[in-house]
Design a protein around this motif. Structure first.
Motif, PDB file in Angstrom:
ATOM      1  N   ILE A 112      52.664  49.292  36.350  1.00  0.00           N
ATOM      2  CA  ILE A 112      52.188  48.403  37.296  1.00  0.00           C
ATOM      3  C   ILE A 112      53.116  47.094  37.808  1.00  0.00           C
ATOM      4  O   ILE A 112      52.994  46.656  38.979  1.00  0.00           O
ATOM      5  CB  ILE A 112      50.793  47.788  36.797  1.00  0.00           C
TER       6      ILE A 112
ATOM      7  N   CYS B 285      43.648  49.363  33.432  1.00  0.00           N
ATOM      8  CA  CYS B 285      44.926  48.622  34.441  1.00  0.00           C
ATOM      9  C   CYS B 285      44.073  47.520  35.529  1.00  0.00           C
ATOM     10  O   CYS B 285      44.795  46.969  36.109  1.00  0.00           O
ATOM     11  CB  CYS B 285      45.927  49.375  35.122  1.00  0.00           C
TER      12      CYS B 285
ATOM     13  N   ASN C   6      49.990  41.160  39.657  1.00  0.00           N
ATOM     14  CA  ASN C   6      49.369  41.782  38.354  1.00  0.00           C
ATOM     15  C   ASN C   6      49.351  40.740  37.460  1.00  0.00           C
ATOM     16  O   ASN C   6      50.454  39.930  37.660  1.00  0.00           O
ATOM     17  CB  ASN C   6      49.862  43.124  37.940  1.00  0.00           C
TER      18      ASN C   6
END
Lengths: 403, 403
Positions: free
Chosen positions: A270, A302, A277
């Protein structure tokens, strides 16, 4: 018009539930659904504490992906995802490059070692079904070796569990039941075995009701498990762990097995995907899409969602991942049809923390339960996950029916 | 007159058969029979290759001593023998000192490493039930670790077996069946696993009929087992073994597991006992007594007897140990009564070498047999040992009945 491609990464609770819902909602001619997963099986990540302790066999905690997908509608690719780039829409895998019209990222969690020296090298982690199997075999090998060596090193029989959160406590619960069996199998006197739970935070199971926590600790202590709370692990070595007990006070615990069960984070892919993020978790929009990428959905570990009632993130549970997946499947269909997406609203049914096969604590629909009742509820939850993904056939094949 | 004390050291095939025969022949008031053994169980040392490969569980290859002795006639002491002195008649054990009027030494074999560097440290040995369990767990742990590691070290899946004699071949036979199961359990591709048998001598199974040996090698090779014959191991390291392939030619085999199954010798306590011996084995008199010590009998692996027909020692088998024990029990009774002892005459019924659960080679009553027939015969032999020591009850409890 070209059929859209829906690419789902990961066959965990989130990814697989997305696929089984999509295959119900989408006709074979309406979209190409591709599921990419490292293994050809799904594993119950919420059951790994049992496989790690050896109270369930590894094959009991997993099932084949092909048993639950409709192969006339879904193309399954066994491959490792190497890189995600949502700007170019390119997904690099060990089976080649893929692109998509809609992407669902369900790549699960990774262990978080917080930079503590030696942990990644000398501690085992309940990360997946292979790692769980290794923990089981590691402990058994230590017991077997102790039984054969001329000068017996009792520290082989010491197991340090780092973390008194959900994973740590559930693993300790299984160990509490498994240790007496191991002692019998390997001719080891029970009093030689030491199981120590080390936790940096000043409490066990943060977020749980204090009376339930007290029950859990008492039950585990009655099985001989020791707790060292408020004492961070500062280093792991091949010989054991060093823990901090006070300002300048340290204690070295010599241990043949160190299992790290404290803290998870999102999948590292990610971080280089182009999506904003925080430690590999994405603060998703209300309809589960990644901010700025209307064709990318994030499901499960996630995805980061704030529970506004308590102003804290929802915990990364299988329950929520599967609920998110149902919404995501509906939202993809909506987007294909040009309709509005809907908002994800979690329905929190409660949390049960297992303390071994016949004991647990739980907060279910606002009711606090312990013992056999909670343990039965835990099995109901485990079985429900099977049913939601694979219906009655999977439930019968893999369900937990010994109460 | 004081009742004589008969002290039996070791509850292997020889010691235990001596005791069960003595308890039939001797009245409770005629003698004190004391059996000293390290463990409270007897194990089938001829089945250890199965426990080592994981095709039998450790508890299947052992049974409690108390299940076969008559406790009104025999006193069982669980203790380790530390020293034997036949001149002073003092036996030092972890449970104190014992003396005797008649002594039976049945302390079994030890592995022989011929002084090869590193073998005692880096090779596992099929020495006893605990060691067998450790070998099984070691191999499983290697498979489990391979499955989890990011950079996979295929050498973890290489198993070197040192020795192509009876023990080595029987262990290889079990591995041949176990490896495919392990591959399935641990998600390991079969072609990654390598099993190599390394033997210093120029042949496999010396003493066996060449046609049978050829059959055995062909069968094992068909299961993927490699043979390196006439190539002595010159060194073992933590990484594997170095073998000598020619005058100045060496090859290093990197291996996660090295099992040494080449050569046994008698128990080292014999060497300081005061009895004349060769590598801890005693060339016994015809009535099984130690030369020069008319009150000391040697049974099983520590006894050396020459087969005059072929001018070679009888092999140290369970069959011969049990036959010797029957004679020894009779001879002790004869000595107590002031009668003559009798000569031990082995009745060689044949030898069967297992090649896994459903295959074997054998030379039985002069007939050469292979395959299922030999495999059934092997189980008959295994079951006969149970019957001779524990009668029908033990046979039913521990017998091998799957043909």
């Amino acid at each position: 018009m070209k059929r859209p491609t829906i690419l789902v990464l990961g066959a965990g609770y989130g990814g697989l539930t997305t696929v089984v819902n999509l295959q119900k909602l989408v006709g074979a001619d309406d979209a190409d659904i591709i599921l990419v997963n490292k293994n050809d099986y799904h594993y119950e990540s919420t059951w790994l504490h049992e496989a790690s302790a050896g109270t369930l066999r590894p094959d009991q905690v997993r099932y084949d992906v092909k048993d639950v997908i409709n192969s006339s509608k879904v193309k399954f690719v066994q491959a490792t995802v190497d890189a995600i780039d949502v700007n170019t829409k390119k997904i690099a895998t060990s089976a080649g490059e893929f692109t998509y019209d809609y992407l669902v990222i369900g790549l699960g969690f990774e262990g978080e070692t917080f930079g503590i020296t030696g942990l990644d090298k000398y501690a085992l982690s309940i990360a997946n079904v292979n790692a769980a199997r290794q923990i089981r075999d590691h402990i058994e090998y230590q017991f077997a070796t102790w039984s054969t060596e001329e000068v017996r090193d009792d520290a082989r029989l010491t197991i340090v569990v780092g973390g008194a959160g959900f994973s740590g406590i559930e693993f300790l619960g299984e160990l509490g039941n498994r240790i007496p069996e191991l002692c019998k199998e390997y001719d080891v006197p029970k009093e030689k075995v030491r199981v120590v739970c080390v936790e940096a935070a000043p409490m066990v199971l943060p977020g749980f009701d204090p009376a339930l926590v007290e029950y859990a600790v008492r039950q585990l202590e009655s099985k001989g498990i020791e707790f060292s709370i408020g004492t961070p692990v500062v280093e792991a070595t091949p010989e054991g762990v060093n823990i901090k007990k006070g300002e300048d006070e340290f204690e070295f615990i010599k241990a043949g097995t160190v299992v790290w069960a404290a803290g998870v984070r999102g999948n590292r892919l990610i971080e280089s995907s182009g999506i904003e993020n925080m430690r590999a978790r994405v603060k998703v929009e209300k309809d589960m899409r990644a901010p700025g990428f209307p064709d990318v959905f994030i499901v499960g570990d996630c995805a980061l969602m704030i529970n506004e009632e308590v102003n804290r993130p929802y915990p990364p549970t299988a329950q929520i991942a599967m609920q998110q997946a149902v919404t995501i499947a509906k939202n993809i269909v909506a987007l294909i049809k040009g309709n509005e997406t809907e908002e994800f609203v979690p329905a929190l049914k409660g949390t049960v923390c297992s303390l071994g096969e016949h004991d647990a604590i739980g907060d279910v629909m606002g009711k606090k339960i312990t013992g056999t009742k909670a343990s039965i509820m835990k099995k109901v939850i485990d079985n429900r996950a099977l049913y939601m993904i694979g219906g009655v056939p999977l439930l019968l094949k893999k369900g937990k029916f010994t109460l």
